[in-house]
Design an enzyme around this catalytic site. Sequence first.
Site, mmCIF file in Angstrom:
data_model
loop_
_atom_site.group_PDB
_atom_site.id
_atom_site.type_symbol
_atom_site.label_atom_id
_atom_site.label_comp_id
_atom_site.label_asym_id
_atom_site.label_seq_id
_atom_site.Cartn_x
_atom_site.Cartn_y
_atom_site.Cartn_z
ATOM 1 N N GLY A 1 45.235 37.157 44.942
ATOM 2 C CA GLY A 1 46.116 37.374 46.079
ATOM 3 C C GLY A 1 47.567 37.295 45.649
ATOM 4 N N SER B 1 46.236 35.226 38.937
ATOM 5 C CA SER B 1 46.599 36.632 38.785
ATOM 6 C C SER B 1 46.441 37.376 40.103
ATOM 7 C CB SER B 1 45.711 37.279 37.725
ATOM 8 O OG SER B 1 44.400 37.442 38.241
ATOM 9 N N LYS B 2 46.776 38.637 40.068
ATOM 10 C CA LYS B 2 46.714 39.492 41.248
ATOM 11 C C LYS B 2 45.391 39.372 41.993
ATOM 12 C CE LYS B 2 48.587 40.803 38.198
ATOM 13 N NZ LYS B 2 49.151 39.821 37.245
ATOM 14 N N ARG B 3 44.330 39.159 41.207
ATOM 15 C CA ARG B 3 43.013 39.057 41.824
ATOM 16 C C ARG B 3 42.954 37.939 42.860
ATOM 17 N NH1 ARG B 3 39.207 37.086 39.147
ATOM 18 N NH2 ARG B 3 40.422 36.288 37.417
#
Length: 489
Positions: free
Chosen positions: A259, A255-257
Amino acid sequence: MPESVRVRFAPSPTGHLHIGGARTAIYNWAFARRHGGAFVLRIDDTDPERSTDENVRAILSSLRWLGLDWDEGPEAGGDHGPYFQTERADSYRDALARLKASDAVYPCFCAPEELAAKREEARAGGGFAGYGRTCRRLDPAVASDRVAAGEPHAWRLRVPDDRGDIVFADAVRGESVFRAEVMDDFVIARSDGTPTYNFATVVDDIGMEITHVIRGDDHLSNTPRQILVFEALDAQVPVFAHLSMIWGPDGKRLSKRHGATSVEAYRELGYLPEALVNYLALLGWSLDDKTTVIDRETLAAAFSLERVSKNPAIFDAEKLDWLNGVYLRELPPAAYVDRMLPWLVDAGLLTAEEGAARREWLSELAPLVAERAKRLDEIVPMVAFLFDEEVTIDAGSRSKALEKEGVSKALDAAASVLGDIGEFTPAAIEEALRSVPEAVGVKPKLVFQGVRVAVSGSTVSPPLFESLALLGKERSIARILAARRTLQG
RNA sequence: GGCCCGUUGGUCUAGCGGUGAGGACGCCGCCCUCUCAAGGCGGAAAUCACGGGUUCGAAUCCCGUACGGGCUACCA
């Protein structure tokens, strides 16, 4: 001979193309190419809240960038369109009508809130939390009266009583069995008349004559339901192949976490599409026991579902970097210039026009950075000194290479011998500079590092002689003398 | 809770009853060398999740357990 293979990739345009989706697309594409079949692109845009045209464009653009050409779909056309689910309402309506006619579905008048409450209760009690089939027991005449009277209702698939366990041979996971008694009569059409995912997907797959459904394993549990729809519609059930998920370094869903997660983001980070395709293909598939560099053509010729692994894979950016470097190094100079130039232009090192005019010069530069950069963005800081008017020498490089015994003498000598060169070629430069150490009695390393820092501003640079040649005689000498002037003695 | 799936070095994987458990990334060392890379050579790193079976023999087959994940909607 079996009918020809037809596969599809059906992204939902609720965001850009995700790394996991890209891998699914790659496998579908490769499978189609391997079997001389068709790769169909369908846009599952039934979620009006989150689907946007911008996302559709971004997804198409990412797929193109990856080199995954589709045979049918948006902008490609085909005999099985339309390729947007929002434009296929007629076929869902027809399919539903057929199911009504064959009594394979029945109306359900249960209120969603009521069902949710029951579900909670059942779950808390610890057991089967599926639909209790309340409306299935309604008298058919009563039910049709209520429908006629306009009472809100959804349509549920009537799972045949004599349907045994649902068994299918997943092409990557092997035989999968789902017990008949856990199959509840799920909703296929909402009270507003729209089809649910499990229904629309199947109707589309039938309409598009899909033979193999290759998708993420988050759909594994949906498969038995979909098989029931295929059967109710009296259609041939395709082969299913479920791909495991891609995880972030922490073992959690990517996920976005973690990167960058979209293909677009990797493009902007300076990755080559061929490297990304190769890396993603290898994340869950192998050609054999030793090959890691696999180009698109090889993939298209050798891909097989049998060699897809069942376990989830952690995305390893370092290996991607390495692979990207491999592909970067393989590029011939002219192609390298094509890839590199946009980055130099974006960084303001030169204009596109200057780039076009200086292609030959850039082609000489290319091999020097090719073996040093793993990503295109790394090229910019590496070559900036060749474009800048003058260099700024940081304190560290200055003390490490310039403020040393004998360096001022060496720079004087270097400027002098370089000035005597006729044709300013790497070979001539090397010959000239190699004479300096002995002439001034300074160690070769000190001489070369001194010149390097004077000219590039850093103790780390592309090869020295080639760099000087690219910089040109006047500027090289000017920089050496400028650095010299800042030193004592 | 129920149903389903997965588990080989830090990571991606090969393996499909008998191997010194192979390769790749990363890491360490040496060589090459004008720096950095690239390249070459070598090395450390896996009780094949755990426990039971089956078998002359199991990473490979079977059953449990643990851990991780997915689904469980009138989302997709």
